[in-house]
Scaffold this active site. Structure first.
Site, PDB file in Angstrom:
ATOM      1  N   CYS A 127       0.864  -1.138  -0.068  1.00  0.00           N
ATOM      2  CA  CYS A 127       0.024  -0.087  -0.064  1.00  0.00           C
ATOM      3  C   CYS A 127       0.821   1.114  -0.149  1.00  0.00           C
ATOM      4  O   CYS A 127       1.607   1.360  -0.761  1.00  0.00           O
ATOM      5  CB  CYS A 127      -1.086   0.120   0.992  1.00  0.00           C
ATOM      6  SG  CYS A 127      -2.208   1.208   1.266  1.00  0.00           S
ATOM      7  N   ASP A 175      -9.613  -4.283  -6.624  1.00  0.00           N
ATOM      8  CA  ASP A 175      -9.295  -3.223  -5.651  1.00  0.00           C
ATOM      9  C   ASP A 175      -9.886  -1.784  -5.647  1.00  0.00           C
ATOM     10  O   ASP A 175      -9.811  -1.118  -6.974  1.00  0.00           O
ATOM     11  CB  ASP A 175      -7.783  -3.051  -5.758  1.00  0.00           C
ATOM     12  CG  ASP A 175      -7.128  -1.893  -4.772  1.00  0.00           C
ATOM     13  OD1 ASP A 175      -7.759  -1.015  -4.282  1.00  0.00           O
ATOM     14  OD2 ASP A 175      -5.880  -2.312  -4.430  1.00  0.00           O
ATOM     15  N   HIS A 206      -8.069  -4.724  -2.415  1.00  0.00           N
ATOM     16  CA  HIS A 206      -7.095  -3.900  -1.758  1.00  0.00           C
ATOM     17  C   HIS A 206      -6.595  -4.733  -0.243  1.00  0.00           C
ATOM     18  O   HIS A 206      -7.345  -5.045   0.480  1.00  0.00           O
ATOM     19  CB  HIS A 206      -7.352  -2.474  -1.506  1.00  0.00           C
ATOM     20  CG  HIS A 206      -6.352  -1.547  -1.004  1.00  0.00           C
ATOM     21  ND1 HIS A 206      -5.397  -1.115  -2.104  1.00  0.00           N
ATOM     22  CD2 HIS A 206      -5.928  -1.190  -0.026  1.00  0.00           C
ATOM     23  CE1 HIS A 206      -4.446  -0.316  -1.649  1.00  0.00           C
ATOM     24  NE2 HIS A 206      -4.800  -0.254  -0.130  1.00  0.00           N
TER      25      HIS A 206
END
Length: 237
Positions: A127, A175, A206
């Protein structure tokens, strides 16, 4: 004396401005191995990131996971919902990326200098850490960069031609933070580069690698981990 299991501890790293910050270190059973600078999500070096560090240590790597938020607040460790989520986003928004890359450059240098590191040093990030891992490939002196669901990496693709190290990207097809258009932009930015891989995982959201989140996808996580290890073994000799 040889080790029979991994050894973990918090170590001090000296930043380029002379200040010190903490990093979680995990040593492999043999006590030394190639290096990984493991870069956290927005939730700090929490239990999951420490677990990932230990996972890579069991794969034979010497791993350090630096505290990326230490300049604002040291030791941030958050969960994934409610107020923790809001606090995590605030920390991310407060992060100065050039300074963060400077700290990662210091961490990379420290890992290379460690007697527990006997091979190349790669960055692996998730991330926020995925974007920072890409920037490490540009500016922190790593030998390879692995970037998981690096939302916002498209903002830095203007420097794609400057990337000189093998790099691997992992994205989830479902995502909701990273449009498929951005995945394709990332792929297109490195067209013709056989040392850059872009992997897209069906049905993965995600954070699919994080077993502590509802979005965890065991299948995608296993595939991505396998791709990562194969990439590191083949691209960092």
């Amino acid at each position: 004396m040889s080790q029979t299991t991994i050894k973990t501890e918090w170590i001090d790293v000296t930043a380029e401005d002379g200040k010190t910050f903490k990093a979680y270190q995990a040593l492999p059973p043999k006590g030394k191995g190639p290096g990984i600078v493991l870069i956290q999500e927005i939730f700090g070096v929490n239990a999951h990131i420490r677990g990932v560090a230990e996972q890579y240590a069991m794969d034979g790597y010497t791993v350090i996971a630096p505290d990326m938020f230490w300049r604002e607040e040291a030791g941030v460790e958050l969960g994934y919902d409610g107020d923790d989520w809001k606090e995590a986003v605030a920390h991310k928004n407060a992060l100065d990326f050039p300074t963060a890359v400077s700290d990662l450059r210091a961490a990379t240098k420290a890992l290379r200098a460690s007697p527990a590191c006997d091979g190349p040093v790669a960055s692996v990030g998730y991330c926020l850490g995925g974007v920072l891992s890409y920037l490490c490939g540009l500016d922190a002196g790593v030998d390879a960069a692995i970037c998981y669901y690096a939302g916002g990496v498209t903002e830095h693709l203007g420097r794609a031609d400057e990337l000189k190290v093998p790099t691997q990207f992992h994205f989830g097809a479902e995502d909701d933070h990273i449009p498929l258009e951005h995945v394709e932009q990332t792929r297109e930015a490195f067209t013709g580069r056989d040392d850059v891989e872009v992997h897209l995982y069906d049905n993965a959201e995600h954070g699919f690698n994080c077993w502590a989140r509802a979005s965890y996808n065991q299948h995608a996580s296993a595939l991505a981990h396998g791709h990562t290890l194969t990439f590191l073994a083949s691209r960092t000799q």
